[in-house]
Structure formats: C-alpha cells, structure tokens
Design a protein around this motif. Structure first.
Motif, PDB file in Angstrom:
ATOM      1  N   GLY A 220       0.822  -1.208   0.000  1.00  0.00           N
ATOM      2  CA  GLY A 220       0.000   0.000   0.000  1.00  0.00           C
ATOM      3  C   GLY A 220       0.854   1.256   0.000  1.00  0.00           C
ATOM      4  O   GLY A 220       0.559   2.224  -0.709  1.00  0.00           O
ATOM      5  N   LEU A 221       1.931   1.229   0.795  1.00  0.00           N
ATOM      6  CA  LEU A 221       2.840   2.372   0.827  1.00  0.00           C
ATOM      7  C   LEU A 221       3.532   2.549  -0.520  1.00  0.00           C
ATOM      8  O   LEU A 221       3.642   3.670  -1.032  1.00  0.00           O
ATOM      9  N   GLU A 222       4.010   1.445  -1.097  1.00  0.00           N
ATOM     10  CA  GLU A 222       4.677   1.526  -2.395  1.00  0.00           C
ATOM     11  C   GLU A 222       3.723   2.066  -3.468  1.00  0.00           C
ATOM     12  O   GLU A 222       4.125   2.867  -4.320  1.00  0.00           O
ATOM     13  N   TRP A 223       2.473   1.636  -3.418  1.00  0.00           N
ATOM     14  CA  TRP A 223       1.482   2.115  -4.388  1.00  0.00           C
ATOM     15  C   TRP A 223       1.242   3.614  -4.209  1.00  0.00           C
ATOM     16  O   TRP A 223       1.223   4.375  -5.184  1.00  0.00           O
ATOM     17  N   MET A 224       1.087   4.056  -2.957  1.00  0.00           N
ATOM     18  CA  MET A 224       0.849   5.473  -2.698  1.00  0.00           C
ATOM     19  C   MET A 224       2.026   6.320  -3.180  1.00  0.00           C
ATOM     20  O   MET A 224       1.839   7.350  -3.840  1.00  0.00           O
ATOM     21  N   LEU A 225       3.255   5.867  -2.884  1.00  0.00           N
ATOM     22  CA  LEU A 225       4.437   6.617  -3.312  1.00  0.00           C
ATOM     23  C   LEU A 225       4.558   6.636  -4.829  1.00  0.00           C
ATOM     24  O   LEU A 225       4.974   7.648  -5.417  1.00  0.00           O
ATOM     25  N   ALA A 226       4.183   5.530  -5.474  1.00  0.00           N
ATOM     26  CA  ALA A 226       4.241   5.477  -6.943  1.00  0.00           C
ATOM     27  C   ALA A 226       3.251   6.466  -7.555  1.00  0.00           C
ATOM     28  O   ALA A 226       3.559   7.134  -8.557  1.00  0.00           O
ATOM     29  N   VAL A 227       2.062   6.579  -6.957  1.00  0.00           N
ATOM     30  CA  VAL A 227       1.060   7.528  -7.455  1.00  0.00           C
ATOM     31  C   VAL A 227       1.556   8.961  -7.295  1.00  0.00           C
ATOM     32  O   VAL A 227       1.474   9.776  -8.229  1.00  0.00           O
ATOM     33  N   VAL A 228       2.097   9.287  -6.110  1.00  0.00           N
ATOM     34  CA  VAL A 228       2.604  10.637  -5.873  1.00  0.00           C
ATOM     35  C   VAL A 228       3.753  10.953  -6.821  1.00  0.00           C
ATOM     36  O   VAL A 228       3.835  12.055  -7.384  1.00  0.00           O
ATOM     37  N   LYS A 229       4.649   9.981  -7.027  1.00  0.00           N
ATOM     38  CA  LYS A 229       5.777  10.190  -7.930  1.00  0.00           C
ATOM     39  C   LYS A 229       5.294  10.430  -9.360  1.00  0.00           C
ATOM     40  O   LYS A 229       5.804  11.312 -10.071  1.00  0.00           O
ATOM     41  N   SER A 230       4.305   9.651  -9.788  1.00  0.00           N
ATOM     42  CA  SER A 230       3.791   9.794 -11.139  1.00  0.00           C
ATOM     43  C   SER A 230       3.167  11.173 -11.351  1.00  0.00           C
ATOM     44  O   SER A 230       3.413  11.835 -12.360  1.00  0.00           O
ATOM     45  N   ILE A 231       2.364  11.611 -10.393  1.00  0.00           N
ATOM     46  CA  ILE A 231       1.729  12.923 -10.509  1.00  0.00           C
ATOM     47  C   ILE A 231       2.780  14.033 -10.479  1.00  0.00           C
ATOM     48  O   ILE A 231       2.729  14.988 -11.255  1.00  0.00           O
ATOM     49  N   THR A 232       3.757  13.894  -9.597  1.00  0.00           N
ATOM     50  CA  THR A 232       4.792  14.918  -9.460  1.00  0.00           C
ATOM     51  C   THR A 232       5.627  15.054 -10.731  1.00  0.00           C
ATOM     52  O   THR A 232       5.868  16.163 -11.220  1.00  0.00           O
ATOM     53  N   ASN A 233       6.063  13.927 -11.267  1.00  0.00           N
ATOM     54  CA  ASN A 233       6.971  13.964 -12.415  1.00  0.00           C
ATOM     55  C   ASN A 233       6.262  14.088 -13.758  1.00  0.00           C
ATOM     56  O   ASN A 233       6.807  14.668 -14.695  1.00  0.00           O
ATOM     57  N   ASP A 234       5.060  13.516 -13.856  1.00  0.00           N
ATOM     58  CA  ASP A 234       4.375  13.470 -15.152  1.00  0.00           C
ATOM     59  C   ASP A 234       3.195  14.419 -15.250  1.00  0.00           C
ATOM     60  O   ASP A 234       2.610  14.575 -16.317  1.00  0.00           O
ATOM     61  N   GLY A 235       2.799  15.029 -14.119  1.00  0.00           N
ATOM     62  CA  GLY A 235       1.663  15.938 -14.150  1.00  0.00           C
ATOM     63  C   GLY A 235       1.993  17.222 -14.896  1.00  0.00           C
ATOM     64  O   GLY A 235       3.140  17.676 -14.923  1.00  0.00           O
ATOM     65  N   ASN A 236       0.980  17.812 -15.491  1.00  0.00           N
ATOM     66  CA  ASN A 236       1.171  19.055 -16.245  1.00  0.00           C
ATOM     67  C   ASN A 236       0.559  20.246 -15.500  1.00  0.00           C
ATOM     68  O   ASN A 236       1.256  21.177 -15.128  1.00  0.00           O
ATOM     69  N   LEU A 237      -0.749  20.209 -15.271  1.00  0.00           N
ATOM     70  CA  LEU A 237      -1.430  21.321 -14.607  1.00  0.00           C
ATOM     71  C   LEU A 237      -2.387  20.774 -13.549  1.00  0.00           C
ATOM     72  O   LEU A 237      -3.184  19.876 -13.827  1.00  0.00           O
TER      73      LEU A 237
END
Length: 537
Positions: A220-237
């Motif tokens: 669960g922790l790994e999934w949460m961190l992966a989601v945050v990382k994805s939004i942080t690095n790949d998010g636009n606006l």
C-alpha cells in the motif's frame, strides 16, 4: 495521531498544491491564486450565511472596512474585477520569496494612493512606481494594465504577467499549479520528504499481526508513493476551484489534473478514460444514495502475486492453530475453502477492473433498503464454494439463518438470510430476510423491506449499457431524503430534512471523471441549502 493509509493519500494530495508553491517567475507562473472579484466573494459569503441563519454578512464586512479605513472603504479598488497573486519558479533560486507578485485591480489610482497613505504616510511614489517600508519590510508596487502589482523585490516587477491571461475565471476562487514548470531538483526534494514522512508514519503504526498484513502495508505504501511520484513527475497542470452559483443555489469544489503526453501517468489516465462502469444502471439515480465504483487494476498486477502468497501463508498458519477444527480432515477442508476463496479474489483482481454499485432507498413499510453488487471472476465457483462452506459449517448456529436457493433470477441463485432479532435493526430495515445472489459474473446482496423484488430488478438492469454521461466513480446523494430514510430518533434533524427533501437543493454529488486532455477531474457539487441540515435554525 496516526493516519490510516487512505488518509495519508488524501492528505498528500490535499497539501500537494501548497507544497509545490515554492516560488519564482517564468513565462508561465508556477502558482496562480485568484479571486473572481471582491464583490463576488462578499456576495457569496452573504448568500451562504443566509443558509446558516447569519444574514447581512456582506454589510457587516463593509462596515468593518469603513471602520478600519476611517470611512474610505476600498477607495480606488475595482471591486468587480479579479485579484490574486502568482508565484513562479526558476532553477537559480526556486525558494526566493521575492518572486511572489500580488495584483489588485484599480479603478482610481489617486483614490487608492490616498487610501494607502492613511496607513503608510511615508509612501514614495514616482512614475507609477511606489516603494514602501512596512515595519522594516520593503515593498514595491507598480501600476500597469489598470492593476497595481506588489512584490518584495523591485526587480520582480520589471517583467509582469498579464492577469487576464493567467487567471481562471471559471471559479470564484481558483488555484493553479503548473507542475511542468517545477525544476527537477525541487520535485526530487519534495518526493524525498514525502517518502521519509510516509515511512516514518508507518514505522509508528502498531506492529502488523502477521506476514500478510505486513506485506499489505508495504505494498500500500509503495502504491501510494508510486502515485505521488507519477503525478509529481508526469503531471502538467493541477487546478483547484471553488464556486458558488447564487442563481441555482449550488456550490462546487473541483480538483483537476492533466498529464504530460507519452508518460506513465498519461497511460494510466487513458485506461481510466476508456473504462465504463459495468453495473451503473442497476441502481436508479433517483435513489437517496447511489455509489458507483469502477477502477482498473492493471497497475496492481505486478504486486498481486506477492500479496496473495503472503495471505495464503497466513491463512494456512491460522487454520493450523484453530482449535475449532477437530482433525486433519477438517483442516484439509478449511485449507481447500481458503485456497478457492483466494483463487476467486485473485482472478477478480487480475480481470483488469473492479466494478461495484450500491444503492440506498426507501423500502416497503417505511424501511430503509440497500442493494449492492460487485463483479467477480469465477462466480459459479463462488456459488459452489458457498455450498461447500455450508456443508462444512453445518453445526454452526449461524447456518440455520441461511435458506439456500429460495429463488433463481437472471442467471443468479438467490439465498435468504434471516435477520437478527435486534430492535434498532428491525426499526430501520424491517423484518424481511436479507438476500444474497450469486451468478457467473457477480455477487449481490439486498436488505430491507421488499428487498427481494428490488434485488431482482437490479439483476435485470445490471446488464444494461451505461449512459454516455456515466463516469467510472461517482457518489450521488440526496442528503435530506437520505435522512428521512435512515434517521429514526433525531426529530429536529428530521424536520429540517423535510424542509429540503424534494427541492433542487437536495443534492450532493462527487464524480471522478476523465477528460479528453489526458486528465482527470474530481468534482464535488452540493446544494447550499444543505447547510441548514447542520444547525438548529
């Protein structure tokens, strides 16, 4: 206070915009915060206050302003246009507060100067530029485009953003974070802080009871961190918006994210965009509560084998020490049941998506009625498994409450379950037996007055094609109507609910919907009159 994993995720996304507001200025500001206008905000406050029984909030605010300014009010300020601030990032000094610029619409520069001089007599003005010493803090202002721009650095005012180009006029209050403009170093620092905080919080949690719980927490922790990382690095606006529509009596809170094309986040959002809820039509949108959840599970597949392996080992260990199992034959039967249960659950998760629906409505004889269903793989195996569990547990007193195969409908076997003799439960749900339906693609449960007929209707409708406007995740509630269905004791609350139920304002909707721009939007819509439910007025 310890936070659950779900609350940690919600908290992380809730503060993300604020954390990313580490300043500076580029061609596109990193952070823009705007108010539609001063009058709009005051009128909204006045309108919402009426629902709380607090009328005249706008008049009170204006009287306070008159008192503070010696009768000048907001002289020289245009109360009908947008205002706010922007903050931009650069690689040289991303955390420099000097990059923060406020902008205020001006209707009369001379009147505004006279207002400011009431508080800052030594204001220095020359060629539409001001300098102010405010308790030792230098401030600088510049007039352009009928706006006054304010910053702690004169250099920052050399290049100004055009408010009409950067503000979001869709909302009364809007916050926009340009994730793509944040330097890589700042993102890396943020992710390190999030991971350290999350792992520290998990370490402070109670010790897991077994290997399955430990592995579940870690995944669960790994999934949460992966989601945050994805939004942080790949998010636009990232956009947050709050709006009050005084004509319709509705309020809304939106959070929208768009992604950079050709990234993992874009691929995940595209998969969500293509997903259509399987059972949305099974419950009417006219019900006091209707919850639809459809979610792809493809992002979890890489870790499922590890999780289920740990769960199987834990189940076997629990079976070995269970004193209720008399001999090896009983333990073997229990292991077989557990294995088959895990196989069904694993196959369901690996099917690519989870689909569930739940509805709450008024049942027969003024009872509450609940109907819920979820898609499963190997539903026929689930039916056979239930048969074997009943055989294995034939000495259990709970088994006497179950009457198998009381009906068959739409390909489902339906079993009845007699309710417990509980006064509160009987008052709410009545005395009708609950029903469990199992068919090849799904499991269903229903409770409350007339629930068997309601369950059959849901089974008939479950195969219908969802409406084009249906989104994968949605919660539609009519709070006042729901109170009248569920509440039995609080007569004051019931009376307040009666005054709202059936009106257009009895609405609370949450939808998580994809959009065509590789984005996703969490939208909350609510009737302003619902605030009346919270008080005694």
């Amino acid at each position: 206070m310890k936070l659950s994993m779900g609350l940690r995720i919600a908290f992380t996304f809730g503060v993300m915009a604020a954390v990313f507001a580490i300043p500076a200025f580029a061609e596109t500001p990193t952070l823009v915060v705007t108010l539609k206008s001063i009058d709009e905000i005051l009128d909204d406050a006045d309108f919402i206050g009426e629902s709380f029984g607090q009328s005249g909030l706008k008049t009170l605010a204006e009287q306070n302003l008159e008192g503070v300014t010696g009768g000048a009010g907001l002289a020289g300020i245009d109360r009908t246009r947008g205002l706010g601030f922007y903050w931009s990032m650069n690689g040289d000094n991303a955390a420099d507060l000097a990059n923060l610029v406020g902008f205020l619409p001006i209707s009369d520069q001379d009147e505004f100067e006279a207002l400011v001089r009431k508080f800052v007599p030594d204001l220095k003005a020359e060629d539409d530029q001001w300098s102010i010493d405010l308790n030792g803090q230098p401030l600088f202002a510049k007039f352009a485009n009928d706006y006054c721009y304010i910053s702690t650095s004169a250099d920052t005012l050399d290049e100004l953003a055009e408010p009409d180009e950067i503000t979001n006029e869709d909302y009364d209050i809007a916050i926009e974070v340009n994730l793509a403009s944040i330097p890589v170093e700042a993102k890396s620092q943020y992710l390190d802080i999030v991971e350290q905080g999350a792992r520290k919080s998990q370490e402070d949690d109670p010790e897991p009871k077994n290997e399955a719980e430990a592995r579940g927490r870690e995944l669960g922790l790994e999934w949460m961190l992966a989601v945050v990382k994805s939004i942080t690095n790949d998010g636009n606006l990232l956009t947050f918006g709050l709006d009050v529509n005084r004509e319709t009596g509705m309020g809304s809170v939106d959070l929208e994210l768009t992604s950079t094309p050709k990234t993992e986040l874009a691929a995940a959002l595209l998969a969500y965009q293509k997903l259509k809820p399987a059972f949305a039509q099974a419950v009417s949108d006219d019900a006091p509560l209707r919850l639809v959840i459809s979610h792809p599970t493809t992002g979890l597949l890489g870790k499922l084998n590890e999780l289920f392996s740990a769960m199987r080992k834990t189940a076997e260990a629990e079976i070995e020490k269970d004193e209720r199992l008399k001999d090896d034959a009983d333990k073997k039967a229990a292991r077989d049941i557990a294995t088959r249960l895990f196989n069904i659950a694993e196959a369901t998760l690996k099917s690519g998506a989870l689909h569930s629906v739940l509805g709450v409505e008024e049942g027969d004889d003024h009872t509450a009625r609940i109907v819920a269903g979820t898609r499963v793989a190997k539903g026929d195996d689930a039916g056979k498994l239930l048969d074997d569990i009943m055989k294995f547990s034939k000495e259990s007193p709970e088994l006497a409450k179950v009457k198998p195969d009381v009906a068959k409908h739409a390909g489902a076997r339906i079993h009845a379950i007699e309710p417990d003799a509980n006064d509160k439960q009987t008052a709410l749900f009545g005395t009708d037996p609950a029903h469990l339906a199992i068919r090849a693609d799904s499991l269903w449960v229903a409770i409350g007055g007339g629930n068997l007929d309601a369950l059959k209707k849901a089974l008939d409708l479950s195969g219908k094609k969802p409406a084009a406007t249906e989104v994968p995740i949605s919660l539609h509630v009519k709070p006042a109507a729901l109170v009248l269905v569920m509440e039995r004791d609080d007569q004051k609350l019931i009376e307040r609910a009666k005054s709202i139920a059936g009106t257009p304002g009895d609405v609370l909707k949450f939808e998580l919907s994809p959009n065509e721009d590789l984005g996703i939007k969490a939208a909350l819509e609510f009737g302003i009159d619902l605030f009346k439910l919270a008080g005694d007025n």
